[in-house]
Design an enzyme around this catalytic site. Structure first.
Site, PDB file in Angstrom:
ATOM      1  N   HIS A  48       0.824  -1.219   0.000  1.00 31.60           N
ATOM      2  CA  HIS A  48       0.000   0.000   0.000  1.00 31.60           C
ATOM      3  C   HIS A  48       0.862   1.276   0.000  1.00 31.60           C
ATOM      4  CE1 HIS A  48      -2.902   3.035   1.085  1.00 31.60           C
ATOM      5  NE2 HIS A  48      -2.339   3.202   2.272  1.00 31.60           N
ATOM      6  N   HIS A  72       3.807   6.926   5.494  1.00 33.74           N
ATOM      7  CA  HIS A  72       2.580   7.562   5.986  1.00 33.74           C
ATOM      8  C   HIS A  72       1.789   6.709   6.975  1.00 33.74           C
ATOM      9  CE1 HIS A  72       0.280   5.417   2.803  1.00 33.74           C
ATOM     10  NE2 HIS A  72      -0.734   5.589   3.633  1.00 33.74           N
ATOM     11  N   GLU A  76       1.140   5.102  12.831  1.00 37.05           N
ATOM     12  CA  GLU A  76      -0.114   4.565  13.335  1.00 37.05           C
ATOM     13  C   GLU A  76      -0.016   3.069  13.596  1.00 37.05           C
ATOM     14  OE1 GLU A  76      -3.405   4.471  10.770  1.00 37.05           O
ATOM     15  OE2 GLU A  76      -4.860   4.863  12.348  1.00 37.05           O
ATOM     16  N   ASP A  77       0.664   2.362  12.721  1.00 37.63           N
ATOM     17  CA  ASP A  77       0.607   0.899  12.761  1.00 37.63           C
ATOM     18  C   ASP A  77       1.803   0.223  13.433  1.00 37.63           C
ATOM     19  OD1 ASP A  77      -1.671   1.289  11.354  1.00 37.63           O
ATOM     20  OD2 ASP A  77      -0.835   0.739   9.401  1.00 37.63           O
ATOM     21  N   ASP A 137      -3.162   8.456  -0.970  1.00 37.07           N
ATOM     22  CA  ASP A 137      -3.574   7.384  -0.063  1.00 37.07           C
ATOM     23  C   ASP A 137      -4.998   6.946  -0.386  1.00 37.07           C
ATOM     24  OD1 ASP A 137      -3.505   5.701   2.223  1.00 37.07           O
ATOM     25  OD2 ASP A 137      -4.412   7.279   3.455  1.00 37.07           O
ATOM     26  N   ASP A 258     -19.365  15.499 -25.930  1.00 35.85           N
ATOM     27  CA  ASP A 258     -17.940  15.453 -25.632  1.00 35.85           C
ATOM     28  C   ASP A 258     -17.506  14.147 -24.981  1.00 35.85           C
ATOM     29  OD1 ASP A 258     -19.523  16.209 -23.603  1.00 35.85           O
ATOM     30  OD2 ASP A 258     -18.477  18.079 -23.159  1.00 35.85           O
TER      31      ASP A 258
HETATM   32 MN    MN Z   1      -2.645   4.599   3.955  1.00 35.44          MN
END
Ligand code: MN
Length: 723
Positions: A48, A72, A76-77, A137, A258
């Site tokens: 990811h 990123h 958090e993880d 993201d 269009d």
């Molecule tokens: Mn992410």
């Protein structure tokens, strides 16, 4: 190292001038940290951040942004902290990761969701890279949304369509915007999406033929005959815009012209107009479908010439003409600046940035929900371009009125607006501006300013917020005045000036304790009845008494708290004082110096309570008129008042005594023998054998006082008397 080769290759392909070594280290750290973690798809988690990074590389972002993209999700993880990132990759990258980490959006429907989105929008004004990472993201999460539960698919798609796609649009990142919209559509309207796909596929062959035919003609005319260097390509419009035309605007599929178009990318601006000329010579243009965004760029910096012509078989073909730089900006929007301009120019001077700051600054107040709704409304709405009298182009939300325009120019102009002219003619303030209107605001110094009704006459959140702010401030000013008058009235009763009150340590403590920043705010709260005036006054009074009591304890033969008699309401003509030039005004006698007929007196004009009479030598009075000389007014005793009329003036004086137990009793009985009303008596020790007694009485005039003083002075151990 896994994935490094892919990333390295892409960076090289894009010719990015970035720190390869540092980016490689970031990937290493991310890989180690996410080890053993898997996504819903069953893939390793690291995939990811790698994909997010590839999107950022594709947008030609800088080293810090790419590193932040890789990292990123680590804070958090995993066990990695922002401090770790700062130590290894520098402050800027760490701040970006921190920004993205703080922006984790909660599931739809929770109240805090708005607060999160608000935070995200605010974070943008600090660093746009945070939002670009966030968009990358989200894009990858949308691409892999099929692994989520159906309810999640719906809620994430909705959020994408409501917030992220408009945001990408406003930042001019068309590439991401289109993909986000098409992906969201496929989850929100799966049936329509498949239908549309089928329709486009069946018509594709035929359409492509027409487009190819037009491209052939253009190639001959532009490249072969005019010798211009260009690239010409056919392009298919993205699904969501076709979906909107068919399902929301109710157009027939056959009439969505269009569906496909042609894009010509030229070397420079001059060539763009040259090409436009060539097209107009060789094709019949469709009226009303020409737009020159080169001379008037869109607010998201989009530049291009659009023209629709009638091609083979009578089909409409939309042609876009732009330079390569414009093409890059059209696809990557604000992100394109990283490769074309100095990064500093994006932060302060960019139009998008200015717009962003403007919306954010005016949206500071109110709830998170109001903020997000106001913000997204402005994101989604179309725009209208108008001119100022000087010829400046101003871009406003469509549906804007002259009032929106006035507030856009400046709050003051908005607040003083009394009318408007559009193209030289007076129009009502709720007139809806049209493209190309020249707007002139008529202002007046004496304008009464915005009222609540103005809120219905504007559409931009900027104007709305400025109006709300003005109304609030107006009320604030008014209430400060009301509160101050109430306060002045009360502190005068305890013999203080407003300045003494402000500097009093009890007052200071009170303000601090209740988080009241200034005396003005206290006055405002008093008027709004949020602060209880009697509470603070009692506090101050009590403190003064306690101080005295400390001193009194040794000699005090009578309780220190003598009930202060209620003030007597005098009739208007009963004051016995003439105020120069004014009749029938409310008069009060100052508690600080208690003037008596016979004293030299001066008047002080209070804000609503009328005139206060002080003795001319009173120190409070001298201070007050020094601060505000305009409030001084000449007054004199009315000698014509009949002798029989008894005016009872409250009067205070100090008696200094040798400390002896019976002195006080002697004085009290003397006062009562004179048939003078004793209001209050209070004593304090000055030294070992000296004490001061403060006496408040009600008396007719100075003459009565003189007699009383003479008699008190005759009492044994009375040393002196002082007013
Ligand atoms: Mn992410």
């Amino acid at each position: 190292m896994k994935y490094w080769l892919d990333i390295e290759k892409e960076i090289k392909e894009k010719n990015l001038n970035v720190d390869m070594k540092l980016i490689r280290e970031a990937l290493l750290l991310a890989q180690e940290s996410h080890i053993g973690q898997f996504r819903k798809s069953g893939e390793e988690y690291i995939l990811h951040p790698v994909e997010v990074t590839r999107i950022l590389i594709d947008m030609k972002m800088d080293t810090d942004t790419i590193i932040a993209g890789i990292l990123h999700d680590v804070v958090e993880d995993t066990f990695i902290t922002i401090a770790d990132i700062e130590y290894n990759f520098g402050k800027n990258a760490a701040q970006l990761v921190d920004g993205v980490t703080k922006l984790k959006i909660l599931p739809n429907g929770t109240k805090d969701q708005y607060e999160n989105i608000r935070k995200m929008i605010l974070a943008m004004s600090l660093n746009l890279s945070v939002v670009i990472i966030k968009l990358a993201d989200r894009l990858h999460n949308m691409r892999t949304l099929k692994y989520m539960k159906p309810e999640k698919q719906i809620s994430i798609s909705q959020e994408t369509l409501e917030i992220y796609a408009p945001l990408a649009h406003r930042l001019g990142i068309a590439k991401i915007k289109w993909e986000l919209e098409d992906l969201a559509l496929s989850y929100l309207k799966p049936k329509e999406y498949q239908e549309l796909k089928k329709m486009i596929d069946t018509k594709k062959g035929q359409r492509e033929k027409y487009i190819d035919a037009a491209i052939e003609i253009l190639k001959v005319k532009i490249i072969d005959e005019s010798k211009l260097k260009v690239t010409i390509k056919g392009r298919i419009k993205h699904f969501y815009s076709i979906y909107k035309k068919i399902y929301e605007k109710g157009k027939e599929f056959e009439h969505v012209y269009d569906l496909m178009g042609i894009r010509i990318v030229a070397e420079n601006k001059r060539d763009c107009y040259h090409i436009l000329g060539i097209i107009q010579e060789n094709f019949q243009p469709v009226p009303g479908r020409f737009k020159d965004y080169i001379s008037a760029p869109k607010s998201n910096n989009y530049q291009s010439i659009h023209t629709t012509v009638i091609g083979a078989g009578g089909t409409f073909v939309e042609i876009q003409i732009r330079t390569e730089e414009m093409d890059k900006i059209a696809e990557n929007g604000i992100a394109a600046h990283w490769s074309y301009k100095e990064q500093t120019s994006i932060t302060k001077k960019d139009q998008v940035y200015g717009w962003l700051r403007g919306v954010i600054e005016t949206q500071q107040e109110g709830s998170s929900e109001e903020f997000v709704k106001g913000f997204t409304e402005e994101l989604i709405r179309g725009t209208v371009f108008v001119f100022s009298p000087k010829g400046d182009i101003v871009e406003l939300t469509s549906g804007s009125t002259p009032l929106d325009f006035a507030f856009y120019i400046h709050s003051d102009i908005g607040c003083k607006c009394i009318g408007a002219k559009v193209n030289g003619k007076i129009v009502p303030l709720e007139y809806k501006l049209k493209n190309g209107d020249c707007v002139e605001v008529i202002t007046s110094k004496n304008a009464k300013g915005p009222g609540n009704d103005w809120l219905n006459m504007v559409v931009t959140s900027g104007a709305k917020n400025k109006i709300r702010k003005w109304i609030k401030e107006q009320k604030f000013e008014e209430n400060i005045k009301i509160g101050r008058d109430l306060l002045e009235d009360e502190i005068e009763k305890i013999g203080m000036t407003i300045k003494e009150f402000e500097e009093n340590k009890i007052v200071k403590k009170h303000l601090e304790k209740h988080n009241i920043p200034s005396l003005d705010d206290l006055c405002f709260q008093i008027a709004e009845k949020r602060s209880k005036l009697d509470v603070i006054i009692t506090k101050v009074k009590l403190e003064l008494e306690i101080e005295k009591e400390k001193n009194d304890r040794l000699i005090n033969p009578i309780p220190s708290k003598v009930k202060v008699k209620e003030k007597i309401d005098r009739k208007k003509n009963d004051y016995g004082v003439i105020v120069e030039g004014i009749e029938n005004t409310l008069i009060k006698f100052a508690k600080c110096c208690t003037p008596l007929p016979g004293d030299e007196i001066g008047g002080y004009i209070t804000k609503i309570t009328g005139i206060t009479i002080h003795r001319k030598e009173c120190q409070n009075y001298l201070n007050m008129i020094k601060l505000d000389p305009g409030r001084q007014i000449d007054v004199s005793w009315d000698n014509k008042i009949e002798e029989s009329r008894v005016n009872k003036y409250k009067f205070a004086f100090n008696v200094f005594i040798n400390n002896r137990n019976n002195v006080l009793a002697d004085i009290i009985s003397l006062i009562s023998n004179h048939k003078i009303l004793l209001t209050s008596i209070n004593s304090s020790i000055l030294s070992n054998n000296e004490a001061k007694i403060k006496i408040i009485i009600e008396i007719r005039d100075k003459n009565d006082y003189s007699i009383l003083v003479n008699n008190i002075l005759k009492i044994k151990d009375v040393l002196s008397i002082e007013r």
